[in-house]
Design an enzyme around this catalytic site. Structure first.
Site, PDB file in Angstrom:
ATOM      1  N   ASP A 172       0.806  -1.220   0.000  1.00 36.48           N
ATOM      2  CA  ASP A 172       0.000   0.000   0.000  1.00 36.48           C
ATOM      3  C   ASP A 172       0.843   1.276   0.000  1.00 36.48           C
ATOM      4  O   ASP A 172       0.299   2.372  -0.071  1.00 36.48           O
ATOM      5  CB  ASP A 172      -0.941   0.014   1.214  1.00 36.48           C
ATOM      6  CG  ASP A 172      -0.183   0.113   2.532  1.00 36.48           C
ATOM      7  OD1 ASP A 172       0.987  -0.299   2.572  1.00 36.48           O
ATOM      8  OD2 ASP A 172      -0.766   0.579   3.524  1.00 36.48           O
ATOM      9  N   TYR A 264      10.655   4.556   0.490  1.00 35.76           N
ATOM     10  CA  TYR A 264      11.611   3.598   1.043  1.00 35.76           C
ATOM     11  C   TYR A 264      12.982   3.687   0.382  1.00 35.76           C
ATOM     12  O   TYR A 264      13.967   3.151   0.927  1.00 35.76           O
ATOM     13  CB  TYR A 264      11.073   2.168   0.937  1.00 35.76           C
ATOM     14  CG  TYR A 264      10.071   1.837   2.008  1.00 35.76           C
ATOM     15  CD1 TYR A 264      10.473   1.308   3.228  1.00 35.76           C
ATOM     16  CD2 TYR A 264       8.715   2.074   1.814  1.00 35.76           C
ATOM     17  CE1 TYR A 264       9.568   1.013   4.221  1.00 35.76           C
ATOM     18  CE2 TYR A 264       7.791   1.784   2.797  1.00 35.76           C
ATOM     19  CZ  TYR A 264       8.218   1.253   4.010  1.00 35.76           C
ATOM     20  OH  TYR A 264       7.307   0.974   4.995  1.00 35.76           O
TER      21      TYR A 264
END
Length: 444
Positions: A172, A264
């Site tokens: 997600d 990330y």
């Protein structure tokens, strides 16, 4: 419209109540007949379930049956969809995953680098067994898996179930980023259509368009560079750690302006900075234990004690709504575009075929239909190839019990790189995970 039967595996998760709120918010898109919770921890699951009974009674009376159980036969039979999120070892092992690399000056994060390797190794066996058990009872059900680290789990499931076309691995995080893009643009996330490539937690938006086909990428980039970007999804908007993470999008876009980055990537582009900012005595695991864990438990307890949700401000988050929208597109052949994890098979033409890539795809009742990405630039190809080698070596090691393959994997991972550090970290992680990974100690 046919009503679906759904089983949520990991019913004791701190994300379960958010998932129920999402199912309520999306009930016109994915109408449900039955909801089942399954978890091995009966006590932890019961708290979520008792609050859910009240939530459903007040906000989703159309659900005809709600069950929570630790019995696999009851949970897995006659089900159309499985939503899976499990955490082998719980938050206690997450603390170890984060602290051990940090002690060596490396990134300590649950899905990236050495911590992600340990979490992935623990997850593989449980996920394989779980899929096998589900298939005994519901051979044709859709399995939507969002167990982390999704890249390693997806690679293991690709090997173990090569002909099962009804397993779909999803993350997600791209959607949580798109919620913030929508805030910058003054629209809803569902108005946006992404174009994206990479590996899980390791990718780039090449374009973001609206439903009319207008390319909004340049506008998004300009606004991020001018004013920054913040998390706006309710689950993370007020979290200081996530606020710092989204602040780094501006830095990454300044340094690498071609594409919009996944958050990330900060761990791989700035590993020294990311390790230095962490407090080994108060890692993310501690923050979750003292934050979301307590917050969700308190919410459930208040709802149960009051016997109503009237006094609570309940919000659905993108974590759940994204999963539900994907399920709806699968169930009703809507053909909506979502970012999912699939086998490459030429999607990215200059990356090997047998790798699980994260790309945008049209979601139909015959599964995802990925859009071709074509050739990617040398920088992105090199970045991806070192990361996918790390992922493949980690899964290889789970099967072989080879400590050497884990050392090779971490030496390739951009959060470690240094071979002596990789070996020392592997030694400590294996020692901490001895009960979960017997194959590395002469057993299985």
């Amino acid at each position: 419209m046919k009503k679906q039967n759904l089983t949520i595996v990991g019913g004791g998760s701190t994300y379960t109540i958010g998932m129920i709120m999402s199912l309520i918010a999306e009930k016109e898109n994915l109408p449900l007949k039955r909801i089942v919770f399954f978890d091995q921890d009966a006590e932890r699951q019961a708290l979520n379930a008792k609050a859910t009974e009240i939530l459903l009674r007040e906000h989703y009376p159309e659900v005809e049956e709600f069950v929570y159980t630790t019995d696999k036969a009851e949970a897995f039979a006659n089900t159309d969809f499985f939503f899976i999120q499990i955490r082998t070892g719980g938050l206690a092992m997450r603390k170890q995953d984060e602290q051990i690399p940090l002690a060596h000056g490396c990134v300590g994060q649950e899905t990236c680098g050495a911590g992600g390797m340990a979490y992935g190794l623990r997850s593989i066996g449980d996920m394989i067994n779980l899929i096998r058990e589900i298939r005994e009872y519901s051979p044709d059900a859709w399995i939507l898996n969002y167990t982390n680290p999704a890249a390693i789990v997806a690679e293991a499931l690709r090997r173990e179930f090569p002909r099962d076309r009804r397993i779909l691995n999803i993350c997600d995080m791209p959607a949580a980023i798109m919620v913030s893009y929508a805030s910058l643009l003054g629209c809803e996330i569902w108005d946006l259509v992404p174009e994206y490539f990479g590996l899980n937690h390791y990718g780039w938006f090449t374009a973001v368009r609206n439903k009319q086909g207008e390319d909004l990428t340049r506008v998004i980039k300009e606004r991020i560079l001018e004013q920054g970007i913040a998390p706006t999804d309710p689950e993370i908007a007020n979290d200081p750690s996530w606020q710092k993470t989204f602040k780094n999008i501006r830095r990454m876009l300044t340094d690498f302006p071609e594409y919009l980055p996944n958050t990330y990537l900060q761990y791989y582009l700035y590993p020294s900075d990311m390790a230095a900012k962490e407090d080994i005595t108060n890692t993310r695991a501690n923050q979750v234990i003292n934050g979301r864990e307590k917050r969700v438990a308190s919410l459930c307890q208040r709802i149960i004690a009051a016997g109503t949700t009237r006094h609570e401000e309940l919000e659905a988050d993108i974590h759940g709504r994204y999963m539900v929208r994907v399920a709806a597109s699968l169930a009703y052949n809507r053909g909506d575009t979502f970012i999912v994890i699939v086998e490459n098979n030429g999607i990215i033409s200059n990356i090997q075929d047998d790798v699980m890539v994260e790309v945008h795809a049209r979601i139909t009742n015959d599964g995802p239909k990925p859009f071709a990405v074509g050739k990617i630039g040398q920088f992105y190809k090199a970045m991806m190839e070192s990361q996918l080698a790390y992922e493949k070596l980690t899964v290889d090691a789970w099967y072989s019990g080879s400590k050497q393959q884990l050392v090779e994997a971490l030496t390739l991972n951009r959060t470690v790189v240094d071979a002596p550090k990789a070996r020392a970290i592997v030694d400590e992680l294996l020692h901490a995970n001895r009960d979960y990974l017997p194959q590395f100690f002469g057993g299985r």
